[in-house]
Design a protein around this motif. Sequence first.
Motif, PDB file in Angstrom:
ATOM      1  N   TYR A 135       0.830  -1.188   0.000  1.00  0.00           N
ATOM      2  CA  TYR A 135       0.000   0.000   0.000  1.00  0.00           C
ATOM      3  C   TYR A 135       0.875   1.252   0.000  1.00  0.00           C
ATOM      4  CZ  TYR A 135       0.930   0.386   5.053  1.00  0.00           C
ATOM      5  OH  TYR A 135       1.540   0.501   6.279  1.00  0.00           O
ATOM      6  N   ASN A 136       0.242   2.408  -0.241  1.00  0.00           N
ATOM      7  CA  ASN A 136       0.980   3.672  -0.204  1.00  0.00           C
ATOM      8  C   ASN A 136       0.200   4.715   0.582  1.00  0.00           C
ATOM      9  OD1 ASN A 136      -1.040   4.671  -1.907  1.00  0.00           O
ATOM     10  ND2 ASN A 136       0.213   4.536  -3.752  1.00  0.00           N
ATOM     11  N   LYS A 137       0.782   5.902   0.719  1.00  0.00           N
ATOM     12  CA  LYS A 137       0.173   6.955   1.533  1.00  0.00           C
ATOM     13  C   LYS A 137      -1.095   7.522   0.907  1.00  0.00           C
ATOM     14  CE  LYS A 137       4.509   8.432   3.691  1.00  0.00           C
ATOM     15  NZ  LYS A 137       5.470   9.550   3.880  1.00  0.00           N
ATOM     16  N   ARG A 138      -1.308   7.268  -0.369  1.00  0.00           N
ATOM     17  CA  ARG A 138      -2.504   7.776  -1.038  1.00  0.00           C
ATOM     18  C   ARG A 138      -3.706   6.858  -0.842  1.00  0.00           C
ATOM     19  NH1 ARG A 138       1.352   7.842  -4.804  1.00  0.00           N
ATOM     20  NH2 ARG A 138       0.246   6.386  -6.159  1.00  0.00           N
ATOM     21  N   GLY A 139      -3.515   5.760  -0.116  1.00  0.00           N
ATOM     22  CA  GLY A 139      -4.628   4.859   0.165  1.00  0.00           C
ATOM     23  C   GLY A 139      -4.869   3.803  -0.880  1.00  0.00           C
ATOM     24  N   LEU A 140      -3.883   3.571  -1.746  1.00  0.00           N
ATOM     25  CA  LEU A 140      -3.994   2.503  -2.737  1.00  0.00           C
ATOM     26  C   LEU A 140      -3.401   1.213  -2.188  1.00  0.00           C
ATOM     27  CD1 LEU A 140      -3.053   4.209  -6.132  1.00  0.00           C
ATOM     28  CD2 LEU A 140      -5.277   3.285  -5.487  1.00  0.00           C
ATOM     29  N   TYR A 141      -4.016   0.089  -2.543  1.00  0.00           N
ATOM     30  CA  TYR A 141      -3.564  -1.232  -2.116  1.00  0.00           C
ATOM     31  C   TYR A 141      -3.461  -2.159  -3.323  1.00  0.00           C
ATOM     32  CZ  TYR A 141      -4.764   0.156   2.686  1.00  0.00           C
ATOM     33  OH  TYR A 141      -4.831   0.795   3.896  1.00  0.00           O
ATOM     34  N   GLN A 142      -2.618  -3.189  -3.197  1.00  0.00           N
ATOM     35  CA  GLN A 142      -2.523  -4.204  -4.242  1.00  0.00           C
ATOM     36  C   GLN A 142      -2.046  -5.520  -3.626  1.00  0.00           C
ATOM     37  OE1 GLN A 142       0.124  -3.423  -7.577  1.00  0.00           O
ATOM     38  NE2 GLN A 142      -1.152  -4.654  -8.948  1.00  0.00           N
ATOM     39  N   LEU A 143      -2.634  -6.613  -4.076  1.00  0.00           N
ATOM     40  CA  LEU A 143      -2.284  -7.947  -3.596  1.00  0.00           C
ATOM     41  C   LEU A 143      -1.448  -8.694  -4.626  1.00  0.00           C
ATOM     42  CD1 LEU A 143      -5.742  -8.971  -2.124  1.00  0.00           C
ATOM     43  CD2 LEU A 143      -3.612  -8.927  -0.808  1.00  0.00           C
ATOM     44  N   HIS A 144      -0.445  -9.437  -4.151  1.00  0.00           N
ATOM     45  CA  HIS A 144       0.352 -10.324  -5.005  1.00  0.00           C
ATOM     46  C   HIS A 144       0.483 -11.684  -4.331  1.00  0.00           C
ATOM     47  CE1 HIS A 144       1.656  -6.403  -6.628  1.00  0.00           C
ATOM     48  NE2 HIS A 144       1.924  -7.054  -7.732  1.00  0.00           N
ATOM     49  N   GLN A 145       0.391 -12.718  -5.122  1.00  0.00           N
ATOM     50  CA  GLN A 145       0.545 -14.091  -4.630  1.00  0.00           C
ATOM     51  C   GLN A 145       1.828 -14.677  -5.211  1.00  0.00           C
ATOM     52  OE1 GLN A 145      -2.464 -16.717  -6.107  1.00  0.00           O
ATOM     53  NE2 GLN A 145      -1.723 -18.507  -4.997  1.00  0.00           N
ATOM     54  N   PHE A 146       2.683 -15.226  -4.321  1.00  0.00           N
ATOM     55  CA  PHE A 146       3.954 -15.792  -4.757  1.00  0.00           C
ATOM     56  C   PHE A 146       4.140 -17.209  -4.236  1.00  0.00           C
ATOM     57  CE2 PHE A 146       4.861 -11.209  -4.871  1.00  0.00           C
ATOM     58  CZ  PHE A 146       5.424 -11.085  -6.134  1.00  0.00           C
ATOM     59  N   SER A 147       4.902 -17.972  -4.984  1.00  0.00           N
ATOM     60  CA  SER A 147       5.281 -19.315  -4.568  1.00  0.00           C
ATOM     61  C   SER A 147       6.193 -19.258  -3.355  1.00  0.00           C
ATOM     62  CB  SER A 147       5.994 -20.024  -5.727  1.00  0.00           C
ATOM     63  OG  SER A 147       6.656 -21.188  -5.283  1.00  0.00           O
ATOM     64  N   LEU A 148       6.261 -20.364  -2.614  1.00  0.00           N
ATOM     65  CA  LEU A 148       7.201 -20.471  -1.499  1.00  0.00           C
ATOM     66  C   LEU A 148       8.615 -20.746  -1.977  1.00  0.00           C
ATOM     67  CD1 LEU A 148       5.188 -22.686   1.035  1.00  0.00           C
ATOM     68  CD2 LEU A 148       5.333 -20.188   0.958  1.00  0.00           C
ATOM     69  N   HIS A 149       8.763 -21.110  -3.237  1.00  0.00           N
ATOM     70  CA  HIS A 149      10.081 -21.474  -3.758  1.00  0.00           C
ATOM     71  C   HIS A 149      10.903 -20.226  -4.057  1.00  0.00           C
ATOM     72  CE1 HIS A 149       8.902 -25.648  -4.019  1.00  0.00           C
ATOM     73  NE2 HIS A 149       7.822 -25.300  -4.688  1.00  0.00           N
ATOM     74  N   PHE A 150      12.125 -20.228  -3.551  1.00  0.00           N
ATOM     75  CA  PHE A 150      13.031 -19.100  -3.756  1.00  0.00           C
ATOM     76  C   PHE A 150      14.007 -19.384  -4.893  1.00  0.00           C
ATOM     77  CE2 PHE A 150      12.363 -19.108   0.975  1.00  0.00           C
ATOM     78  CZ  PHE A 150      11.504 -18.023   1.002  1.00  0.00           C
ATOM     79  N   PRO A 151      14.599 -18.337  -5.460  1.00  0.00           N
ATOM     80  CA  PRO A 151      15.711 -18.543  -6.396  1.00  0.00           C
ATOM     81  C   PRO A 151      16.844 -19.258  -5.668  1.00  0.00           C
ATOM     82  CG  PRO A 151      14.920 -16.271  -6.469  1.00  0.00           C
ATOM     83  CD  PRO A 151      14.252 -16.906  -5.292  1.00  0.00           C
ATOM     84  N   ASP A 152      17.603 -20.053  -6.391  1.00  0.00           N
ATOM     85  CA  ASP A 152      18.728 -20.779  -5.801  1.00  0.00           C
ATOM     86  C   ASP A 152      19.748 -19.772  -5.279  1.00  0.00           C
ATOM     87  OD1 ASP A 152      20.940 -22.285  -5.184  1.00  0.00           O
ATOM     88  OD2 ASP A 152      20.976 -23.404  -7.055  1.00  0.00           O
ATOM     89  N   PRO A 153      19.956 -19.701  -3.960  1.00  0.00           N
ATOM     90  CA  PRO A 153      20.860 -18.679  -3.416  1.00  0.00           C
ATOM     91  C   PRO A 153      22.313 -18.857  -3.855  1.00  0.00           C
ATOM     92  CG  PRO A 153      20.271 -20.251  -1.716  1.00  0.00           C
ATOM     93  CD  PRO A 153      19.388 -20.540  -2.906  1.00  0.00           C
ATOM     94  N   SER A 154      22.688 -20.080  -4.235  1.00  0.00           N
ATOM     95  CA  SER A 154      24.072 -20.320  -4.642  1.00  0.00           C
ATOM     96  C   SER A 154      24.391 -19.713  -6.001  1.00  0.00           C
ATOM     97  CB  SER A 154      24.364 -21.826  -4.677  1.00  0.00           C
ATOM     98  OG  SER A 154      23.608 -22.467  -5.686  1.00  0.00           O
ATOM     99  N   THR A 155      23.348 -19.345  -6.758  1.00  0.00           N
ATOM    100  CA  THR A 155      23.560 -18.743  -8.078  1.00  0.00           C
ATOM    101  C   THR A 155      23.603 -17.216  -8.006  1.00  0.00           C
ATOM    102  OG1 THR A 155      21.189 -18.626  -8.592  1.00  0.00           O
ATOM    103  CG2 THR A 155      22.343 -20.679  -9.139  1.00  0.00           C
TER     104      THR A 155
END
Length: 240
Positions: A135-155
């Motif tokens: 959200y921001n100070k102007r009162g706007l909101y937005q939802l995002h859905q993401f997987s639990l899988h992360f990028p490979d940290p070793s790369t």
Amino acid sequence: MLVLKDGKTIPGWRDFERSVAAAFSGKAQENKAIFDVLLLDPIKPGRSYGLSCKMRSTLDRISKDDLVTIELSNSSGKFWQFLKTKGIDQSNYRGRSLEVGIALVELVEQWHKVVSIEHGGTVDLSKSYYLVLSYNKRGLYQLHQFSLHFPDPSTLRWYFPTLAKKGVEESANHVKGIDDYGTIFEWYGESGGQLKYYPRATEAIWQSEPFKLEAIEQAKFGLIRKAEAYFPQLWSNTSD
């Protein structure tokens, strides 16, 4: 939950969790559980799906660099405890940034596995997600859905940025993990302990359009108004 300087109120992270639970007939954990909301599987008793609800005032950043901000955890003690099992502590971690980054991501993945059905828990990780409300100070909101899988940290490239203070370069108080496009992880190990993850909005599984919440009559939600609404008889007695 959150009171602004002008006296108005806006939803906080607890409101977000409870609203998500209500919308999906789930259960808000109301504690430091790995998943904030559990959705029960109607077909398989004893099995649930987890939603890790994150809320940040970083909506404006998304339009600038396409990055959504997720604070994965601020459990500084748990992070340092795990790093010490790898022989890493405050005295040497700045010289072992790659190992630090890999270990941090590994620990978060372990937290998910502990509650999974594969390890004796009740959560089906294959249908569990991060749900992020920006959200921001102007009162706007937005939802995002993401997987639990992360990028490979070793790369990723892990390093401590340098900052110029009064003409002298000093190492920053956080380690970064970046790819060819920008920052993916940041960890503030000695200043708050936050591990932040920046997935790209364009890689979200689902996202809403930006929206505004329906306005409420603020006068009804002051402390005195709440006391009067919750305890009408006692309030009447004290007012007489």
